[in-house]
Design a protein around this motif. Structure first.
Motif, PDB file in Angstrom:
ATOM      1  N   GLN A  56       0.834  -1.197   0.000  1.00 50.83           N
ATOM      2  CA  GLN A  56       0.000   0.000   0.000  1.00 50.83           C
ATOM      3  C   GLN A  56       0.871   1.250   0.000  1.00 50.83           C
ATOM      4  O   GLN A  56       1.973   1.258   0.543  1.00 50.83           O
ATOM      5  CB  GLN A  56      -0.913   0.004   1.228  1.00 50.83           C
ATOM      6  CG  GLN A  56      -1.951  -1.117   1.216  1.00 50.83           C
ATOM      7  CD  GLN A  56      -2.927  -0.985   2.350  1.00 50.83           C
ATOM      8  OE1 GLN A  56      -2.555  -0.673   3.478  1.00 50.83           O
ATOM      9  NE2 GLN A  56      -4.194  -1.220   2.074  1.00 50.83           N
ATOM     10  N   TYR A  57       0.355   2.284  -0.623  1.00 49.95           N
ATOM     11  CA  TYR A  57       1.030   3.571  -0.646  1.00 49.95           C
ATOM     12  C   TYR A  57      -0.011   4.655  -0.385  1.00 49.95           C
ATOM     13  O   TYR A  57      -1.219   4.407  -0.482  1.00 49.95           O
ATOM     14  CB  TYR A  57       1.758   3.780  -1.974  1.00 49.95           C
ATOM     15  CG  TYR A  57       0.866   3.929  -3.181  1.00 49.95           C
ATOM     16  CD1 TYR A  57       0.634   5.171  -3.763  1.00 49.95           C
ATOM     17  CD2 TYR A  57       0.254   2.813  -3.758  1.00 49.95           C
ATOM     18  CE1 TYR A  57      -0.185   5.311  -4.874  1.00 49.95           C
ATOM     19  CE2 TYR A  57      -0.563   2.939  -4.873  1.00 49.95           C
ATOM     20  CZ  TYR A  57      -0.776   4.190  -5.420  1.00 49.95           C
ATOM     21  OH  TYR A  57      -1.590   4.317  -6.517  1.00 49.95           O
ATOM     22  N   PRO A  58       0.400   5.864  -0.041  1.00 53.96           N
ATOM     23  CA  PRO A  58      -0.554   6.885   0.387  1.00 53.96           C
ATOM     24  C   PRO A  58      -1.547   7.294  -0.703  1.00 53.96           C
ATOM     25  O   PRO A  58      -1.167   7.498  -1.864  1.00 53.96           O
ATOM     26  CB  PRO A  58       0.337   8.069   0.781  1.00 53.96           C
ATOM     27  CG  PRO A  58       1.650   7.453   1.134  1.00 53.96           C
ATOM     28  CD  PRO A  58       1.795   6.306   0.190  1.00 53.96           C
ATOM     29  N   GLU A  59      -2.791   7.413  -0.314  1.00 56.44           N
ATOM     30  CA  GLU A  59      -3.824   7.903  -1.214  1.00 56.44           C
ATOM     31  C   GLU A  59      -3.484   9.329  -1.640  1.00 56.44           C
ATOM     32  O   GLU A  59      -3.061  10.149  -0.833  1.00 56.44           O
ATOM     33  CB  GLU A  59      -5.171   7.882  -0.500  1.00 56.44           C
ATOM     34  CG  GLU A  59      -6.358   8.261  -1.356  1.00 56.44           C
ATOM     35  CD  GLU A  59      -7.672   8.174  -0.586  1.00 56.44           C
ATOM     36  OE1 GLU A  59      -8.696   7.916  -1.222  1.00 56.44           O
ATOM     37  OE2 GLU A  59      -7.636   8.360   0.646  1.00 56.44           O
ATOM     38  N   GLY A  60      -3.627   9.638  -2.911  1.00 59.84           N
ATOM     39  CA  GLY A  60      -3.300  10.956  -3.401  1.00 59.84           C
ATOM     40  C   GLY A  60      -1.939  11.034  -4.066  1.00 59.84           C
ATOM     41  O   GLY A  60      -1.653  11.996  -4.787  1.00 59.84           O
ATOM     42  N   TRP A  61      -1.068  10.030  -3.822  1.00 64.02           N
ATOM     43  CA  TRP A  61       0.198   9.998  -4.540  1.00 64.02           C
ATOM     44  C   TRP A  61      -0.081   9.680  -6.012  1.00 64.02           C
ATOM     45  O   TRP A  61      -1.057   9.002  -6.343  1.00 64.02           O
ATOM     46  CB  TRP A  61       1.122   8.944  -3.944  1.00 64.02           C
ATOM     47  CG  TRP A  61       1.831   9.389  -2.701  1.00 64.02           C
ATOM     48  CD1 TRP A  61       1.393  10.291  -1.781  1.00 64.02           C
ATOM     49  CD2 TRP A  61       3.102   8.927  -2.243  1.00 64.02           C
ATOM     50  NE1 TRP A  61       2.316  10.420  -0.769  1.00 64.02           N
ATOM     51  CE2 TRP A  61       3.371   9.600  -1.028  1.00 64.02           C
ATOM     52  CE3 TRP A  61       4.034   8.017  -2.721  1.00 64.02           C
ATOM     53  CZ2 TRP A  61       4.540   9.386  -0.302  1.00 64.02           C
ATOM     54  CZ3 TRP A  61       5.196   7.792  -2.010  1.00 64.02           C
ATOM     55  CH2 TRP A  61       5.445   8.473  -0.809  1.00 64.02           C
ATOM     56  N   VAL A  62       0.786  10.142  -6.881  1.00 58.85           N
ATOM     57  CA  VAL A  62       0.599   9.938  -8.320  1.00 58.85           C
ATOM     58  C   VAL A  62       1.718   9.063  -8.875  1.00 58.85           C
ATOM     59  O   VAL A  62       2.869   9.144  -8.421  1.00 58.85           O
ATOM     60  CB  VAL A  62       0.555  11.283  -9.078  1.00 58.85           C
ATOM     61  CG1 VAL A  62      -0.669  12.085  -8.675  1.00 58.85           C
ATOM     62  CG2 VAL A  62       1.821  12.092  -8.821  1.00 58.85           C
ATOM     63  N   ARG A  63       1.375   8.233  -9.841  1.00 56.13           N
ATOM     64  CA  ARG A  63       2.375   7.380 -10.470  1.00 56.13           C
ATOM     65  C   ARG A  63       3.346   8.232 -11.277  1.00 56.13           C
ATOM     66  O   ARG A  63       2.995   9.269 -11.818  1.00 56.13           O
ATOM     67  CB  ARG A  63       1.714   6.348 -11.375  1.00 56.13           C
ATOM     68  CG  ARG A  63       0.883   5.327 -10.608  1.00 56.13           C
ATOM     69  CD  ARG A  63       0.557   4.121 -11.450  1.00 56.13           C
ATOM     70  NE  ARG A  63       1.757   3.354 -11.804  1.00 56.13           N
ATOM     71  CZ  ARG A  63       1.724   2.154 -12.376  1.00 56.13           C
ATOM     72  NH1 ARG A  63       0.561   1.599 -12.675  1.00 56.13           N
ATOM     73  NH2 ARG A  63       2.839   1.510 -12.670  1.00 56.13           N
TER      74      ARG A  63
END
Length: 220
Positions: A56-63
């Motif tokens: 899992q990674y933080p919501e709102g981060w962009v690829r």
């Protein structure tokens, strides 16, 4: 009369009347201090769309496609790669995950342990130049002044066997802090994860950033 908090029998008195306000203030201060010590509150997390592992990674981060053509130290390219960064401009924190191909030969626990133990020994024996090089090609990347924030240790969990460590260094972003994990799963697939942030970002979001690495589980 001794201060009430020193006697268990005084608890009903503390909870009565104005004592509730005092207790609420104390609890609030403790919670705030705990949050600061832990590196802030943990952000909402989302599942990464990867097939070799789940994390899992933080919501709102962009690829991001940054460093998408990385070649591993052995000359190979990752079979799968996922990278994302926070949406500040410019980005101040970033993570990169890479997985290797599934081996076609015989995979044994002994071979996996031998490979990781050899890698760990090389890590511990590395020069400053080597250490900077090791962490120069993922995420923001180190340029100089590498130092451990936590020494390399063996990680054995969730079907993974590898090692991880924390570090700080100077990068093109300035001074950054990061965490690195390399491990094999029981099928012989390699997993590498790097999480980095500028020092201020890491200090205020340490709980969230370290939870990315902690959430990694192989897709066995």
């Amino acid at each position: 009369m001794p201060p009430a908090p020193q006697k268990k029998s005084a608890l009903p008195w503390i909870l009565a009347g104005g004592g509730v306000v005092v207790l609420a203030v104390v609890v609030t201060v403790v919670v705030l201090l705990s949050g600061l010590i832990a590196g802030g509150n943990k952000a909402n997390m989302v599942d990464a769309p990867t097939t070799s592992a789940s994390f899992q990674y933080p919501e709102g981060w962009v690829r991001t496609a940054e460093n998408a053509t990385i070649i591993n130290e052995d000359g190979s390219r990752p079979a799968e790669r996922f990278s994302a960064a926070n949406n500040s401009d410019p980005a101040s924190s970033m993570m990169v995950y890479e997985a290797g191909d599934r081996p076609t030969g015989d995979v044994t626990t002994e071979k996996i342990h031998a490979a990781i133990d050899q890698g760990l020994a090389a890590q511990l024996a590395a020069t400053q130049e080597d250490l900077v090089y090791f962490r120069s090609t993922s995420a923001f990347g180190c340029l100089q002044d590498f130092a451990y924030t936590s020494q390399p240790v063996i990680v054995e969990r969730d079907g993974l066997y590898g090692y991880s460590y924390g570090y700080t260094c100077s990068s093109y972003k300035g001074n950054i802090t990061g965490e690195y994990l390399v491990a094999y799963d029981t099928s012989g697939v390699s997993h590498r994860m790097t999480v980095e942030a500028v020092n201020a970002e890491w200090a205020s979001n340490e709980a969230t950033l370290t939870s990315i690495v902690d959430s990694l589980k192989p897709a066995l």
